[in-house]
Design an enzyme around this catalytic site. Structure first.
Site, PDB file in Angstrom:
ATOM      1  N   ASP A   1       0.842  -1.196   0.000  1.00 46.25           N
ATOM      2  CA  ASP A   1       0.000   0.000   0.000  1.00 46.25           C
ATOM      3  C   ASP A   1       0.876   1.243   0.000  1.00 46.25           C
ATOM      4  O   ASP A   1       2.069   1.183   0.323  1.00 46.25           O
ATOM      5  CB  ASP A   1      -0.939  -0.007   1.199  1.00 46.25           C
ATOM      6  CG  ASP A   1      -0.191   0.137   2.524  1.00 46.25           C
ATOM      7  OD1 ASP A   1       0.737  -0.661   2.753  1.00 46.25           O
ATOM      8  OD2 ASP A   1      -0.514   1.042   3.321  1.00 46.25           O
TER       9      ASP A   1
ATOM     10  N   GLU B   1       0.202  -0.791   5.797  1.00 43.78           N
ATOM     11  CA  GLU B   1       1.245  -0.224   6.653  1.00 43.78           C
ATOM     12  C   GLU B   1       1.120   1.280   6.749  1.00 43.78           C
ATOM     13  O   GLU B   1       1.255   1.867   7.829  1.00 43.78           O
ATOM     14  CB  GLU B   1       2.626  -0.610   6.114  1.00 43.78           C
ATOM     15  CG  GLU B   1       3.778  -0.311   7.083  1.00 43.78           C
ATOM     16  CD  GLU B   1       4.317   1.115   6.991  1.00 43.78           C
ATOM     17  OE1 GLU B   1       5.012   1.546   7.926  1.00 43.78           O
ATOM     18  OE2 GLU B   1       4.023   1.802   5.979  1.00 43.78           O
TER      19      GLU B   1
END
Length: 450
Positions: free
Chosen positions: A89, A151
């Site tokens: 991400d 994250e």
């Protein structure tokens, strides 16, 4: 494979690795609320396909959050297992007008690849893939690839995922490819990271807005009161003035002020804040920043006293500090320093533990030797990082016997999280080679120990 064979294999794989990195960068996988999470799903699928291509058994998993990818390949008899972490991400892009090229269309300029996630952390994924492709069927260790999907949004489901898949991902060595190197041409191992406490402070002085001419001069407006309150967080030198936050001495690394000013992009004439060594201020002492303020926009503000104002604060904690205790200290400070009797409400957004890594022992020696070889004899540096990767403390707690190596593909010019994020392609090639050499050296240590 000999070192020369590993070098040749990595060089052979790099064009395909770069092409796949660019494909990943084109996927806007942002896990923040309000964004289209179908792109995070696409990103996970793309990563899973890459890992399957390396001969791994692959699953996409989740535990109430965004999808993570786990790929495994069993160790040869007697060889250790290495967990390779990265995340797929990315951060939101922010103001598009500040980007020199489209954030999700990778572009090379002056030896750097520009695009959101090009450095943080899709290059980390592809460094792992490059090492696996270089070895092919001759992979000398077992591997577990754990590629997280949220994250940047706080890793809310990570601990649950690690618990649910603990047996599957248990490893002898953990490589977390989500940090930085000391400089272009100088590799580094990260041995400490600050913790973080993000919070909101809302201040109220009125139950409704009132005319600034009729009441100004006797009635305090909330925005002025908030500004005065925020100013108490630092002393005149710029050191954090919150009682109870701790600090310590960091790594003995010289960070010249002229280099730091250039890398930070400080405007000419602006002074640094705080006292002591720059590395201590950045790595091992607390920092407080105001990330945003909710108040009327200047173009729309009426001639009225603002009744309430809200700020978001980011507090970075020194290694060894405790986030819960630090939050209490900051909250107490804000409540006790509210000017003119203003009503203060403090709420926690999220927190994360700092960490310190004892970077001694044979695995760390192997890592430094791999870095030294990949950077043509340049000695690696042990550094701290002012940012936070709170889940490292979770890995330390869950796998206390594993050696944890925090590495990375970034450099001081990468601009991760900001506009015009980029990856130095020459350094990326060295990172890929270093990881392959590290796996070979860890395998050799395993044979010697056996």
């Amino acid at each position: 494979m000999s070192e020369s064979e590993v070098r040749a294999a990595v060089a052979r794989e790099l064009p395909g690795v770069r092409a796949d990195l660019e494909r990943l960068v084109r996927i806007p996988g942002i896990a923040f609320e309000g964004f289209d999470h179908s792109h995070v799903e696409r990103s996970a699928e793309a990563v899973a396909e890459l890992l399957r291509g390396c001969g791994l058994d692959v699953r996409i998993v989740r535990s109430g959050g965004q999808p993570a990818v786990i790929g495994t390949r069993a160790a040869p008899p007697g060889a250790p297992t290495v967990l390779l972490y990265a995340h797929h991400d990315v951060q939101p892009v922010g103001d598009l007008s500040l980007w020199e090229s489209a954030p999700f269309e990778p572009v090379e300029r002056d030896g750097r690849l520009y695009g959101r996630g090009a450095a943080d952390d899709k290059a980390g994924i592809m460094a792992h893939v490059a090492a696996l492709r270089a070895f092919g069927d001759q992979l000398p260790v077992g591997v577990v690839l754990f590629i997280e999907g949220e994250e940047e949004y706080g890793s809310d489901s990570l601990e649950r995922l690690l618990t649910e898949h603990r047996e599957e991902i248990a490893s002898d060595v953990i490589v977390i490819a989500d940090s930085t190197n000391w400089d272009v041409g100088v590799p580094a191992l990260t041995t400490s990271l600050r913790g973080v406490v993000n919070l909101f402070v809302e201040l109220r002085t009125l139950d409704h807005a009132v005319h600034s001419g009729m009441f100004g001069g006797a009635v305090p407006d909330a925005l002025t009161a908030l500004v005065r309150l925020l100013a108490t967080l630092h002393d005149d030198a710029g050191d954090v003035a919150v009682t109870g936050l701790t600090g310590r001495t960091g790594a003995a690394v010289d960070y010249p002020e002229d280099r730091f000013r250039a890398e930070a992009g400080l405007v000419e004439g602006v002074s640094l804040i705080g006292s002591g060594r720059i590395t201590d201020r950045l790595w091992t002492r607390p920092a407080v920043a105001v990330l945003g303020i909710d108040a009327p926009a200047t173009g729309e503000a009426p001639n009225a006293l603002v009744p309430a104002a809200k700020a978001k604060l980011s507090v970075r904690l020194a290694p060894g500090d405790d986030p819960k205790r630090a939050y209490d200290a900051v909250r107490t400070h804000l409540e006790q320093h509210a000017p003119w009797g203003a009503r203060v409400a403090v709420t926690l957004e999220h927190d994360g533990d700092p960490c310190v890594i004892d970077a001694s022992g044979p695995v760390f020696d192997a890592a430094r030797a791999a870095f030294r070889a990949a950077w043509d004899g340049t000695e690696p540096v042990d550094i701290g990082v002012g940012g936070s990767i709170p889940f490292i403390a979770t890995f330390q707690e869950m796998f206390p016997q594993a050696a944890i190596l925090v590495t990375g593909v970034e450099d001081p010019h990468a601009r991760a999280h900001g506009p015009n994020e980029s990856l130095h392609l020459g350094e990326f090639a060295r990172v890929c080679l270093a990881e392959a050499l590290l796996l070979a050296r860890v395998a050799e240590q395993g044979r010697q120990a056996g």
